[in-house]
Scaffold this motif. Structure first.
Motif, PDB file in Angstrom:
ATOM      1  N   PRO A   1       0.990  -1.333  -0.088  1.00 27.83           N
ATOM      2  CA  PRO A   1       0.083  -0.066   0.065  1.00 27.83           C
ATOM      3  C   PRO A   1       0.792   1.343   0.019  1.00 27.83           C
ATOM      4  N   VAL A   2       0.508   2.333  -0.633  1.00 26.66           N
ATOM      5  CA  VAL A   2       1.102   3.649  -0.800  1.00 26.66           C
ATOM      6  C   VAL A   2       0.181   4.681  -0.226  1.00 26.66           C
TER       7      VAL A   2
ATOM      8  N   GLY B   1       0.045  14.158  -9.905  1.00 20.74           N
ATOM      9  CA  GLY B   1      -0.035  12.957 -10.156  1.00 20.74           C
ATOM     10  C   GLY B   1      -0.700  12.141  -8.779  1.00 20.74           C
ATOM     11  N   VAL B   2      -0.174  13.020  -7.630  1.00 15.34           N
ATOM     12  CA  VAL B   2      -0.813  12.266  -6.352  1.00 15.34           C
ATOM     13  C   VAL B   2      -2.019  12.472  -6.311  1.00 15.34           C
ATOM     14  N   ARG B   3      -2.790  13.404  -6.757  1.00 17.51           N
ATOM     15  CA  ARG B   3      -4.179  13.828  -6.538  1.00 17.51           C
ATOM     16  C   ARG B   3      -4.855  12.728  -7.423  1.00 17.51           C
ATOM     17  N   ALA B   4      -4.115  12.406  -8.602  1.00 16.45           N
ATOM     18  CA  ALA B   4      -4.808  11.641  -9.645  1.00 16.45           C
ATOM     19  C   ALA B   4      -4.926  10.210  -9.023  1.00 16.45           C
ATOM     20  N   MET B   5      -3.927   9.844  -8.251  1.00 18.24           N
ATOM     21  CA  MET B   5      -3.917   8.386  -7.876  1.00 18.24           C
ATOM     22  C   MET B   5      -4.804   8.313  -6.603  1.00 18.24           C
TER      23      MET B   5
ATOM     24  N   VAL C   1      -5.975   4.414  -5.402  1.00 24.20           N
ATOM     25  CA  VAL C   1      -5.048   3.315  -5.545  1.00 24.20           C
ATOM     26  C   VAL C   1      -3.903   3.729  -4.316  1.00 24.20           C
ATOM     27  N   THR C   2      -4.008   5.071  -3.907  1.00 23.12           N
ATOM     28  CA  THR C   2      -3.160   5.479  -2.812  1.00 23.12           C
ATOM     29  C   THR C   2      -4.261   6.388  -1.972  1.00 23.12           C
ATOM     30  N   VAL C   3      -3.656   6.787  -0.795  1.00 22.89           N
ATOM     31  CA  VAL C   3      -4.116   7.770   0.166  1.00 22.89           C
ATOM     32  C   VAL C   3      -3.429   8.860   0.125  1.00 22.89           C
ATOM     33  N   HIS C   4      -3.857  10.244   0.055  1.00 21.34           N
ATOM     34  CA  HIS C   4      -3.068  11.540   0.050  1.00 21.34           C
ATOM     35  C   HIS C   4      -3.343  11.960   1.436  1.00 21.34           C
ATOM     36  N   ALA C   5      -2.116  12.046   1.947  1.00 27.51           N
ATOM     37  CA  ALA C   5      -2.005  12.490   3.603  1.00 27.51           C
ATOM     38  C   ALA C   5      -1.428  13.909   3.516  1.00 27.51           C
ATOM     39  N   ARG C   6      -2.422  14.942   3.929  1.00 21.39           N
ATOM     40  CA  ARG C   6      -1.956  16.465   3.714  1.00 21.39           C
ATOM     41  C   ARG C   6      -1.269  16.725   5.008  1.00 21.39           C
ATOM     42  N   ARG C   7      -1.386  16.243   6.040  1.00 22.11           N
ATOM     43  CA  ARG C   7      -0.644  16.685   7.280  1.00 22.11           C
ATOM     44  C   ARG C   7       0.071  15.426   8.056  1.00 22.11           C
TER      45      ARG C   7
END
Length: 408
Positions: free
Chosen positions: A303-304, A317-321, A326-332
């Motif tokens: 997992p990413v 790219g991070v936002r698109a994933m 397929v990923t989780v975007h952690a902002r903090r």
């Protein structure tokens, strides 16, 4: 595919584009084709390619705000110039490449290369079909020259946008990842239980090799081949949580590695050839670039979580994933720990891994290339001029290819 010839046009910007190019060439050669790789930056005159690489490296490491401005103006804005001077120069030099007439298909794996091939095709100076292999998960306008014949894209959600922008076909393809990363066994649990003695021994050997303790829950932090982004902050957050041991992949950034070693927050590793084994031993990957390393993790069933992405294409790219699930975007920092904690739930982990693994259900890129090409008219296969680029013979094959640079 025997007898077909493919030219792959890459660029030594980081190592992701070259990594994809080298793996695609390997697969084509294994299928009996001939594949050659050229670096579009090396085609530029007066050392401009080297200057461009150094300038980009300086911006991405020291002045990311400047790169972000350039990205917004030239890569995203609808009113951006249709062709840059670099495109004109690259196309001119590519068009004069000795033996260019020999190829049945040309495959750019970098956006400047895609601009160059599109320009040549549009002006009738490239007889071979041009198929752009997009290596970004989010597609900006520099990938989308309408002169190219079609695009292959690892993100199925992008194909409609590509076709709308170019009027040309766009086809989903599986991410181009070395087979060493492909996991033979599902890794849908939390990564703590060893399923076989062999796998347990392998994980123990990896831990010993990097100086980790047997009970450490390892989280890989990728900084790309250049070692960029606020990875020290991510390592510090994980180490201070007491729940995770950060293992930072510093690439070729020796200064970053020294600083991390001095901080003592966890193993800091230089350039590695055992990344598949590291992923096998890890609980998760923290990434900031949405590039080849992410796709390798997808193939490995790891997992990413994305955290504080690099500017421009990295952020998009991070936002698109994340939109694809397929990923989780952690902002903090708190979000980063929360996302990693949630991966301890087997159901949640399995769902994210399955979505990422589904990307590989698309056809392999090499299967979408030369087998579908009708023979081109005219005498294509004249002997190459004496000044043609040198090639290295692929081991165990009668085909030849020029190897790209290292993977990451």
């Amino acid at each position: 595919m025997s007898g077909r010839r493919v030219l792959i046009v890459s660029a030594g910007m980081g190592a992701g584009h070259d990594g994809v190019a080298a793996e695609l060439a390997r697969r084509l050669v294994a299928d009996g084709a001939e594949a050659e790789i050229v670096d579009v930056l090396q085609l530029l005159p007066l050392g401009l390619g080297t200057l461009l690489r150094r300038w980009y490296h300086w911006m991405i490491t020291r002045a990311s705000w400047l790169y972000d401005v350039i990205y917004q103006v030239f890569f995203i804005a609808k009113r951006a110039p249709s062709a840059s001077p670099l495109t004109v120069l690259a196309a001119a030099r590519l068009g004069r490449l000795p033996g260019l007439h020999r190829y049945d298909e040309v495959v750019p794996t970098f956006h400047l290369a895609a601009q160059a091939t599109g320009r040549l095709r549009e002006r009738g100076r490239l007889r071979a079909r041009s198929t752009v292999l997009v290596t970004d998960f989010a597609v900006h306008r520099m990938w989308l020259h309408p002169g190219n014949d079609r695009h292959l894209c690892p993100n199925p959600a992008m194909t409609g946008r590509i076709t709308a922008a170019t009027g040309r076909p766009a086809v989903p393809c599986a991410p181009v990842v070395r087979p060493a990363f492909t996991s033979p066994v599902s890794r849908a649990d939390d990564g703590a239980e060893d399923r076989t003695d062999d796998r347990a021994d392998g994980r123990a050997a990896v831990r010993a090799r990097i100086g980790a303790r047997p009970g450490d829950r390892l989280v890989l932090i990728s900084a790309g081949s250049w070692g960029v982004g606020p990875v020290a902050r991510a390592a510090r957050i994980l180490a201070r949580s007491g729940r995770y041991t950060p293992v930072v992949l510093c690439g070729r950034n020796a200064d970053l590695r020294r600083r991390l070693q001095a901080a003592g927050d966890g193993p800091a590793l230089g350039w590695r050839d055992d990344v598949p084994a590291l992923m096998e031993a890890a609980y998760a990957l923290v990434d900031n670039g949405a590039g080849l390393t992410c796709e390798e993790a997808f193939a490995a069933g790891l997992p990413v979580v994305s955290y504080r992405p690099i500017a421009g294409h990295g952020r998009d790219g991070v936002r698109a994933m994340a939109r694809a699930g397929v990923t989780v975007h952690a902002r903090r920092g708190a979000d980063l720990l929360r996302a990693l904690d949630r991966l301890g739930d087997a159901t949640h982990r399995a769902r994210q891994v399955a979505r990422a693994s589904a990307l590989f259900a698309s056809p392999p890129a090499e299967s979408l290339l030369v087998p579908l090409v009708e023979p081109l008219p005219g005498p294509l296969l004249r002997p190459a001029p004496a000044s043609a680029p040198a090639r290295a013979r692929a081991p165990g094959s009668e085909a030849t290819w020029t190897a790209g640079s290292s993977r990451r």
